[in-house]
Write a protein that holds these residues in place. Sequence first.
Motif, mmCIF file in Angstrom:
data_model
loop_
_atom_site.group_PDB
_atom_site.id
_atom_site.type_symbol
_atom_site.label_atom_id
_atom_site.label_comp_id
_atom_site.label_asym_id
_atom_site.label_seq_id
_atom_site.Cartn_x
_atom_site.Cartn_y
_atom_site.Cartn_z
ATOM 1 N N VAL A 191 0.866 -1.176 0.000
ATOM 2 C CA VAL A 191 0.000 0.000 0.000
ATOM 3 C C VAL A 191 0.904 1.228 0.000
ATOM 4 O O VAL A 191 1.740 1.398 0.896
ATOM 5 C CB VAL A 191 -0.936 0.022 1.228
ATOM 6 C CG1 VAL A 191 -1.713 1.339 1.279
ATOM 7 C CG2 VAL A 191 -1.896 -1.159 1.182
ATOM 8 N N ALA A 201 1.078 4.987 0.574
ATOM 9 C CA ALA A 201 0.344 6.085 1.220
ATOM 10 C C ALA A 201 1.115 7.379 0.999
ATOM 11 O O ALA A 201 2.162 7.605 1.607
ATOM 12 C CB ALA A 201 0.200 5.791 2.716
ATOM 13 N N SER A 225 -1.602 -1.033 -4.082
ATOM 14 C CA SER A 225 -2.730 -0.106 -4.081
ATOM 15 C C SER A 225 -2.253 1.241 -3.557
ATOM 16 O O SER A 225 -1.322 1.316 -2.742
ATOM 17 C CB SER A 225 -3.845 -0.603 -3.156
ATOM 18 O OG SER A 225 -4.271 -1.877 -3.548
ATOM 19 N N TYR A 226 -2.933 2.277 -3.997
ATOM 20 C CA TYR A 226 -2.605 3.631 -3.543
ATOM 21 C C TYR A 226 -3.693 4.149 -2.613
ATOM 22 O O TYR A 226 -4.885 3.951 -2.880
ATOM 23 C CB TYR A 226 -2.477 4.572 -4.747
ATOM 24 C CG TYR A 226 -2.427 6.029 -4.339
ATOM 25 C CD1 TYR A 226 -1.273 6.571 -3.768
ATOM 26 C CD2 TYR A 226 -3.540 6.854 -4.484
ATOM 27 C CE1 TYR A 226 -1.237 7.890 -3.360
ATOM 28 C CE2 TYR A 226 -3.511 8.182 -4.079
ATOM 29 C CZ TYR A 226 -2.351 8.695 -3.513
ATOM 30 O OH TYR A 226 -2.322 10.000 -3.097
ATOM 31 N N VAL A 227 -3.290 4.800 -1.540
ATOM 32 C CA VAL A 227 -4.249 5.531 -0.700
ATOM 33 C C VAL A 227 -3.673 6.922 -0.438
ATOM 34 O O VAL A 227 -2.488 7.069 -0.120
ATOM 35 C CB VAL A 227 -4.568 4.774 0.620
ATOM 36 C CG1 VAL A 227 -3.323 4.563 1.477
ATOM 37 C CG2 VAL A 227 -5.639 5.503 1.416
ATOM 38 N N LYS A 228 -4.523 7.913 -0.614
ATOM 39 C CA LYS A 228 -4.068 9.288 -0.358
ATOM 40 C C LYS A 228 -3.840 9.457 1.140
ATOM 41 O O LYS A 228 -4.701 9.089 1.941
ATOM 42 C CB LYS A 228 -5.128 10.267 -0.856
ATOM 43 C CG LYS A 228 -4.691 11.714 -0.830
ATOM 44 C CD LYS A 228 -5.753 12.594 -1.491
ATOM 45 C CE LYS A 228 -5.434 14.068 -1.365
ATOM 46 N NZ LYS A 228 -4.122 14.446 -1.911
ATOM 47 N N CYS A 229 -2.707 10.014 1.496
ATOM 48 C CA CYS A 229 -2.389 10.147 2.923
ATOM 49 C C CYS A 229 -1.428 11.304 3.146
ATOM 50 O O CYS A 229 -0.438 11.444 2.417
ATOM 51 C CB CYS A 229 -1.761 8.837 3.425
ATOM 52 S SG CYS A 229 -1.153 8.891 5.121
ATOM 53 N N SER A 247 -5.603 10.868 8.816
ATOM 54 C CA SER A 247 -5.166 10.416 7.502
ATOM 55 C C SER A 247 -4.292 9.143 7.637
ATOM 56 O O SER A 247 -4.450 8.178 6.883
ATOM 57 C CB SER A 247 -4.378 11.558 6.844
ATOM 58 O OG SER A 247 -4.107 11.292 5.523
ATOM 59 N N ALA A 278 -5.100 5.315 6.446
ATOM 60 C CA ALA A 278 -4.243 4.521 5.543
ATOM 61 C C ALA A 278 -4.071 3.101 6.087
ATOM 62 O O ALA A 278 -4.106 2.114 5.341
ATOM 63 C CB ALA A 278 -2.895 5.206 5.364
ATOM 64 N N PHE A 281 -7.305 1.317 5.534
ATOM 65 C CA PHE A 281 -7.413 0.971 4.115
ATOM 66 C C PHE A 281 -6.638 -0.334 3.835
ATOM 67 O O PHE A 281 -7.135 -1.247 3.172
ATOM 68 C CB PHE A 281 -6.841 2.121 3.269
ATOM 69 C CG PHE A 281 -6.712 1.797 1.806
ATOM 70 C CD1 PHE A 281 -7.764 2.052 0.926
ATOM 71 C CD2 PHE A 281 -5.544 1.238 1.292
ATOM 72 C CE1 PHE A 281 -7.640 1.751 -0.435
ATOM 73 C CE2 PHE A 281 -5.421 0.925 -0.057
ATOM 74 C CZ PHE A 281 -6.477 1.184 -0.919
ATOM 75 N N ARG A 292 -8.408 -3.725 2.627
ATOM 76 C CA ARG A 292 -8.091 -4.238 1.288
ATOM 77 C C ARG A 292 -7.377 -5.584 1.342
ATOM 78 O O ARG A 292 -7.634 -6.471 0.551
ATOM 79 C CB ARG A 292 -7.241 -3.179 0.576
ATOM 80 C CG ARG A 292 -6.659 -3.520 -0.751
ATOM 81 C CD ARG A 292 -7.555 -3.317 -1.963
ATOM 82 N NE ARG A 292 -8.429 -2.176 -2.010
ATOM 83 C CZ ARG A 292 -8.390 -1.222 -2.938
ATOM 84 N NH1 ARG A 292 -7.459 -1.268 -3.870
ATOM 85 N NH2 ARG A 292 -9.268 -0.250 -2.955
#
Length: 303
Positions: free
Chosen positions: A42, A44, A87-91, A98, A102, A105, A109
């Motif tokens: 991931v 972030a 996967s990408y998560v905005k953080c 935030s 993450a 998330f 996922r």
Amino acid sequence: MANSPIGNIASLQDKIALITGASSGLGRAIAQAYAAAGAYIVNADLGPTPPAAPTIEQINKADYTTPTVDLVNKNYPSTKPDVDRASYVKCDVTDEESVKGAVKFAVERYGRLDIIVNNAGISAESSSPSYDGTFKRIHETDVSVLDKTLAVNVRGVWLGTKHAVAQFLAQEPHPTFGRSGSDVHRGWVVNLASILGSVGLAGGSAYSTSKGAVMQLTKATALEYAKDGIHVNAIQPGFTDTHLLENMYARGENVGQTLSSLHPWGRTGRPDDIARAAVFLAGEGAGWITGTSIVVDGGYLAQ
Ligand SMILES: NC(=O)c1ccc[n+]([C@@H]2O[C@H](COP(=O)([O-])OP(=O)(O)OC[C@H]3O[C@@H](n4cnc5c(N)ncnc54)[C@H](O)[C@@H]3O)[C@@H](O)[C@H]2O)c1
């Protein structure tokens, strides 16, 4: 190698790794190295794509326009039917909700979290608008440089550790490497410190302060969680060609040569040099290692 007494120190098979700031530079290289070792990733970060870094792009001859997760998913396809390899998560690592989001998330996922690499970091001194190729001393530096630096480089690492460790404690150890001999391993924290966590750099008062703090945070939290089987270690890179150094390259003269000459090995670091240490620190090879750092600096600190 089956039944090797050293185990498979290059394997992170099926571990779930959250890497902050993996859109660029070292985090991007670590994401690829972890995926090559079998982990799920991931990323972030503030955005999915690396910031423009023309000089560095030339040096690394890398594709600097493709988002990290696309690169990883293309090169290391998932072997699970329902999730991507990355996967990408905005953080924003300076913001607690935030960071907590993450971690949530990653767990939603991928079902769990095994590794956090607290990598997101800035060099506010060299990215400040007043940077003209020479570093300013403290009496010429605005306090906002310190505040920005500590928010990302220290608060971000503190928050990442806090929320990842809470998840490590809440889940069962990973089935494939939860146990080694009589030891239980519940999770792995890898913090990006710097050679400037051990020595100073004139003109880098804020950055050096932040990296010294990361070294101490690494030790304190390693002590807090050793009994739980959670490893906390740091990496201390020397000057490594990433976006972080872009302004130095762009605004200074002969920067490549000058920086190379500071390292006895005769060159600056490459992101892969650092990524290899990050794989080691999150795997079986580091089974009895906690509260310390690996220096990856072409000999800089030996001087
Ligand atoms: N490059 C070097 O010479 C060097 C040397 C020693 C240590 N380090 C450390 O390595 C780490 C990675 O640096 P790099 O060289 O890859 O730099 P980089 O600029 O290439 O990448 C840093 C990444 O962090 C992200 N980031 C910045 N602020 C963030 C925030 N608030 N929230 C989430 N993400 C954020 C950026 O978007 C970027 O993707 C940093 O902690 C840095 O201090 C770098």
